[in-house]
Design a protein around this motif. Sequence first.
Motif, mmCIF file in Angstrom:
data_model
loop_
_atom_site.group_PDB
_atom_site.id
_atom_site.type_symbol
_atom_site.label_atom_id
_atom_site.label_comp_id
_atom_site.label_asym_id
_atom_site.label_seq_id
_atom_site.Cartn_x
_atom_site.Cartn_y
_atom_site.Cartn_z
ATOM 1 N N VAL A 90 22.416 10.662 32.490
ATOM 2 C CA VAL A 90 23.336 9.960 31.590
ATOM 3 C C VAL A 90 22.623 9.104 30.551
ATOM 4 O O VAL A 90 23.258 8.298 29.867
ATOM 5 N N LYS A 91 21.311 9.291 30.412
ATOM 6 C CA LYS A 91 20.586 8.510 29.417
ATOM 7 C C LYS A 91 19.465 9.337 28.801
ATOM 8 O O LYS A 91 19.099 10.392 29.305
ATOM 9 N N GLY A 92 18.956 8.854 27.701
ATOM 10 C CA GLY A 92 17.784 9.437 27.070
ATOM 11 C C GLY A 92 17.994 10.832 26.505
ATOM 12 O O GLY A 92 19.086 11.213 26.072
ATOM 13 N N ALA A 93 16.922 11.605 26.534
ATOM 14 C CA ALA A 93 16.901 12.939 25.931
ATOM 15 C C ALA A 93 17.842 13.911 26.640
ATOM 16 O O ALA A 93 18.389 14.821 26.009
ATOM 17 N N THR A 94 18.065 13.719 27.925
ATOM 18 C CA THR A 94 18.939 14.621 28.672
ATOM 19 C C THR A 94 20.380 14.497 28.196
ATOM 20 O O THR A 94 21.031 15.496 27.891
ATOM 21 N N ALA A 95 20.888 13.288 28.127
ATOM 22 C CA ALA A 95 22.259 13.071 27.654
ATOM 23 C C ALA A 95 22.397 13.492 26.201
ATOM 24 O O ALA A 95 23.411 14.104 25.814
ATOM 25 N N ASP A 96 21.383 13.219 25.395
ATOM 26 C CA ASP A 96 21.409 13.606 23.985
ATOM 27 C C ASP A 96 21.470 15.124 23.830
ATOM 28 O O ASP A 96 22.253 15.641 23.026
ATOM 29 N N ALA A 97 20.662 15.852 24.600
ATOM 30 C CA ALA A 97 20.662 17.320 24.518
ATOM 31 C C ALA A 97 22.022 17.886 24.913
ATOM 32 O O ALA A 97 22.544 18.783 24.245
ATOM 33 N N PHE A 98 22.599 17.363 25.985
ATOM 34 C CA PHE A 98 23.899 17.874 26.430
ATOM 35 C C PHE A 98 24.977 17.630 25.379
ATOM 36 O O PHE A 98 25.756 18.521 25.059
ATOM 37 N N GLN A 99 25.018 16.431 24.815
ATOM 38 C CA GLN A 99 26.039 16.099 23.818
ATOM 39 C C GLN A 99 25.837 16.862 22.512
ATOM 40 O O GLN A 99 26.763 17.468 21.985
ATOM 41 N N ARG A 100 24.623 16.823 21.987
ATOM 42 C CA ARG A 100 24.339 17.414 20.681
ATOM 43 C C ARG A 100 24.519 18.931 20.696
ATOM 44 O O ARG A 100 25.252 19.494 19.885
ATOM 45 N N ILE A 101 23.898 19.595 21.651
ATOM 46 C CA ILE A 101 23.976 21.056 21.722
ATOM 47 C C ILE A 101 25.363 21.481 22.170
ATOM 48 O O ILE A 101 25.933 22.448 21.661
ATOM 49 N N GLY A 102 25.946 20.746 23.119
ATOM 50 C CA GLY A 102 27.281 21.083 23.621
ATOM 51 C C GLY A 102 28.348 21.051 22.547
ATOM 52 O O GLY A 102 29.184 21.944 22.455
ATOM 53 N N GLN A 103 28.339 20.030 21.702
ATOM 54 C CA GLN A 103 29.338 19.919 20.632
ATOM 55 C C GLN A 103 29.206 21.062 19.636
ATOM 56 O O GLN A 103 30.207 21.651 19.215
ATOM 57 N N ALA A 104 27.980 21.375 19.250
ATOM 58 C CA ALA A 104 27.766 22.457 18.280
ATOM 59 C C ALA A 104 28.203 23.798 18.862
ATOM 60 O O ALA A 104 28.899 24.588 18.192
ATOM 61 N N LYS A 105 27.826 24.072 20.090
ATOM 62 C CA LYS A 105 28.182 25.342 20.725
ATOM 63 C C LYS A 105 29.686 25.437 20.975
ATOM 64 O O LYS A 105 30.267 26.505 20.838
ATOM 65 N N LEU A 106 30.317 24.327 21.345
ATOM 66 C CA LEU A 106 31.745 24.359 21.655
ATOM 67 C C LEU A 106 32.573 24.732 20.438
ATOM 68 O O LEU A 106 33.448 25.604 20.530
ATOM 69 N N SER A 107 32.311 24.128 19.297
ATOM 70 C CA SER A 107 33.100 24.467 18.106
ATOM 71 C C SER A 107 32.883 25.922 17.708
ATOM 72 O O SER A 107 33.828 26.613 17.319
ATOM 73 N N GLU A 108 31.660 26.406 17.837
ATOM 74 C CA GLU A 108 31.350 27.807 17.529
ATOM 75 C C GLU A 108 32.094 28.764 18.474
ATOM 76 O O GLU A 108 32.698 29.744 18.034
ATOM 77 N N LYS A 109 32.074 28.474 19.764
ATOM 78 C CA LYS A 109 32.692 29.360 20.767
ATOM 79 C C LYS A 109 34.220 29.324 20.682
ATOM 80 O O LYS A 109 34.873 30.352 20.847
ATOM 81 N N VAL A 110 34.816 28.154 20.454
ATOM 82 C CA VAL A 110 36.275 28.063 20.333
ATOM 83 C C VAL A 110 36.742 28.893 19.141
ATOM 84 O O VAL A 110 37.697 29.668 19.241
ATOM 85 N N ALA A 111 36.071 28.751 18.008
ATOM 86 C CA ALA A 111 36.446 29.523 16.821
ATOM 87 C C ALA A 111 36.338 31.019 17.097
ATOM 88 O O ALA A 111 37.229 31.798 16.718
ATOM 89 N N ARG A 112 35.315 31.423 17.780
ATOM 90 C CA ARG A 112 35.122 32.850 18.092
ATOM 91 C C ARG A 112 36.241 33.381 18.983
ATOM 92 O O ARG A 112 36.801 34.449 18.732
ATOM 93 N N HIS A 113 36.589 32.657 20.039
ATOM 94 C CA HIS A 113 37.608 33.136 20.971
ATOM 95 C C HIS A 113 39.007 33.100 20.361
ATOM 96 O O HIS A 113 39.821 33.988 20.652
ATOM 97 N N ILE A 114 39.297 32.119 19.542
ATOM 98 C CA ILE A 114 40.593 32.091 18.853
ATOM 99 C C ILE A 114 40.677 33.285 17.899
ATOM 100 O O ILE A 114 41.700 33.962 17.811
ATOM 101 N N ARG A 115 39.587 33.578 17.224
ATOM 102 C CA ARG A 115 39.546 34.727 16.313
ATOM 103 C C ARG A 115 39.755 36.035 17.088
ATOM 104 O O ARG A 115 40.477 36.922 16.644
ATOM 105 N N LEU A 116 39.164 36.149 18.277
ATOM 106 C CA LEU A 116 39.333 37.370 19.093
ATOM 107 C C LEU A 116 40.771 37.546 19.571
ATOM 108 O O LEU A 116 41.325 38.642 19.522
ATOM 109 N N VAL A 117 41.368 36.455 20.057
ATOM 110 C CA VAL A 117 42.724 36.540 20.609
ATOM 111 C C VAL A 117 43.742 36.853 19.514
ATOM 112 O O VAL A 117 44.691 37.611 19.728
ATOM 113 N N THR A 118 43.556 36.285 18.319
ATOM 114 C CA THR A 118 44.533 36.502 17.221
ATOM 115 C C THR A 118 44.142 37.680 16.319
ATOM 116 O O THR A 118 44.746 37.862 15.271
ATOM 117 N N LYS A 119 43.141 38.433 16.740
ATOM 118 C CA LYS A 119 42.687 39.615 15.998
ATOM 119 C C LYS A 119 42.273 39.276 14.556
ATOM 120 O O LYS A 119 42.588 39.998 13.618
#
Length: 193
Positions: free
Chosen positions: A160-189
């Motif tokens: 919950v501190k330092g580089a570990t928490a930073d990596a989880f937050q920073r990479i997680g946020q970027a990947k989440l927006s990318e993956k949500v957009a992809r799956h919404i695009r797949l479901v709605t064709k």
Amino acid sequence: MSLMLTVRGNGLPRLEDAVEALGEKKARNAYRRAINEAGRDTKTPTQRALAEQTGLKVGVARKALRVKKASASDLQYELQGKGGFIRLKYFGARETRRGVSAAPFGQRQVLAHTFIKGGLFPGRKELGLGGQVFRPTRGTRWGRDFETMKSDVRIPDEMVKGATADAFQRIGQAKLSEKVARHIRLVTKGVLT
């Protein structure tokens, strides 16, 4: 996190069909898949950051982490750390004449009056106790009692501190927006992006 809506092609009628096709159940399943994929992509960099932050090997850090995947009812991905204070043997412990040298938090230090092997120098013998680091608990006579030495490193605290928490937050946020957009695009064709 924000999602941008773009209507393509036949305009409003296609948008209405896409929103209807999406529905709550399909939307939650799309979100679940996106969250789990983003979590999977975030897990490895987080493990590496944890290993570097604590001074552990990546394989040891990986064993200390557990994943709780998102479900349709609980849209939450968790990377959970378990365990108490970690034994010094996991920090590259090696015995010297002055004591055992180990590197918790990546900082090598010599701990006086500690040992891994038994006997007199230079003919020290393995004790067959798995490379654990020990310290005598009383007296200096032969056959003395001893205890296993642990570091000040606890995985749950370090996550919950330092580089570990930073990596989880920073990479997680970027990947989440990318993956949500992809799956919404797949479901709605491709109608919603």
